[in-house]
Design a protein around this motif. Structure first.
Motif, PDB file in Angstrom:
ATOM      1  N   SER A  17      62.794  43.496  18.001  1.00 29.13           N
ATOM      2  CA  SER A  17      61.722  42.687  18.495  1.00 29.13           C
ATOM      3  C   SER A  17      60.626  43.731  19.099  1.00 29.13           C
ATOM      4  O   SER A  17      61.251  44.838  19.485  1.00 29.13           O
ATOM      5  CB  SER A  17      62.278  41.638  19.557  1.00 29.13           C
ATOM      6  N   TRP A  20      56.662  43.664  23.709  1.00 30.23           N
ATOM      7  CA  TRP A  20      55.296  43.430  24.179  1.00 30.23           C
ATOM      8  C   TRP A  20      55.149  43.868  25.541  1.00 30.23           C
ATOM      9  O   TRP A  20      56.013  43.446  26.569  1.00 30.23           O
ATOM     10  CB  TRP A  20      54.685  42.119  23.823  1.00 30.23           C
ATOM     11  N   THR A  83      48.127  37.571  26.048  1.00 26.21           N
ATOM     12  CA  THR A  83      49.438  37.144  26.565  1.00 26.21           C
ATOM     13  C   THR A  83      49.720  35.603  26.163  1.00 26.21           C
ATOM     14  O   THR A  83      50.926  35.505  26.235  1.00 26.21           O
ATOM     15  CB  THR A  83      49.910  37.853  27.875  1.00 26.21           C
ATOM     16  N   ARG A  85      49.359  34.243  23.461  1.00 24.72           N
ATOM     17  CA  ARG A  85      49.499  34.173  21.975  1.00 24.72           C
ATOM     18  C   ARG A  85      50.742  34.833  21.526  1.00 24.72           C
ATOM     19  O   ARG A  85      51.274  35.904  22.247  1.00 24.72           O
ATOM     20  CB  ARG A  85      48.507  34.692  21.151  1.00 24.72           C
ATOM     21  N   ASN A  86      51.507  34.374  20.515  1.00 18.60           N
ATOM     22  CA  ASN A  86      52.698  35.000  20.067  1.00 18.60           C
ATOM     23  C   ASN A  86      52.702  35.352  18.761  1.00 18.60           C
ATOM     24  O   ASN A  86      52.579  34.423  18.013  1.00 18.60           O
ATOM     25  CB  ASN A  86      53.870  34.384  20.413  1.00 18.60           C
ATOM     26  N   PRO A  87      52.316  36.594  18.147  1.00 18.68           N
ATOM     27  CA  PRO A  87      52.102  37.781  18.758  1.00 18.68           C
ATOM     28  C   PRO A  87      50.996  37.746  19.514  1.00 18.68           C
ATOM     29  O   PRO A  87      49.783  37.008  19.049  1.00 18.68           O
ATOM     30  CB  PRO A  87      52.514  38.930  17.677  1.00 18.68           C
ATOM     31  N   PRO A  88      50.604  38.596  20.475  1.00 13.17           N
ATOM     32  CA  PRO A  88      49.328  38.755  21.167  1.00 13.17           C
ATOM     33  C   PRO A  88      48.185  39.291  20.433  1.00 13.17           C
ATOM     34  O   PRO A  88      47.065  39.403  20.756  1.00 13.17           O
ATOM     35  CB  PRO A  88      49.729  39.645  22.460  1.00 13.17           C
TER      36      PRO A  88
END
Length: 173
Positions: A17, A20, A83, A85-88
């Protein structure tokens, strides 16, 4: 750019993973000739593109060495990620020195004893917005110029779902 994003670096391959940064911030240190200040002053609150690969790290202390060896005035770039959002960010890739995708100059794999840098590599023509600009009167690596950027979540569309369109390219990054 798609080849880079899909094949050259780690996004979440081999079950790994992306680490982040908890702070939501990445850093880049370097130097910048004074003649490029005007561009960033004019772009405050506006979006632009960086026409090159943009290497960053989540380790602020690591970038000091880059500022120290520059012939130009030292500058610290802080890139803020969304941050929520996923992914940012969709156009940055995590490069891990020990995941097997990188090797030494002789082709041998990097030693697992080499400390990881946590490099985040933005694709060419990534979109950023200038959030803040602070010029130091006497820039040094301890007191550099500072530019804070907001990384776009997506290089194709803005946060309102509209195409970015034609954006100016940065003269320096």
């Amino acid at each position: 750019v798609r080849a880079l994003n899909n094949h050259c670096v780690t996004r979440a391959c081999r079950g790994a993973s992306v680490p982040w940064p908890a702070s939501g911030e990445l850093y880049r240190g370097g130097g910048m000739p004074p003649e490029h200040r005007a561009f960033f002053n004019q772009m405050k609150g506006l979006a632009y593109r960086v026409p090159m690969l943009l290497s960053t790290t989540d380790d602020r202390a690591h970038v000091v060495s880059f500022m120290a060896r520059q012939p130009n005035e030292p500058i610290l770039w802080t890139i803020r990620l969304d941050t929520k959002r996923n992914p940012p960010c969709n156009h940055v890739n995590f490069v891990h020195v020990n995941d097997g995708t990188l090797c030494n100059q002789d082709g041998s794999p990097c030693s697992p004893n080499v400390p990881a840098e946590n490099e985040f590599l933005f694709a060419p023509y990534s979109v950023f917005e200038v959030f803040n600009v602070a010029w130091s009167e006497s820039p040094t690596k301890e007191n550099p110029h500072r530019i804070v950027l907001l990384a776009a979540v997506d290089n194709k569309i803005d946060s309102m779902g509209k195409q970015w369109g034609i954006l100016p390219s940065a003269p320096w990054a």
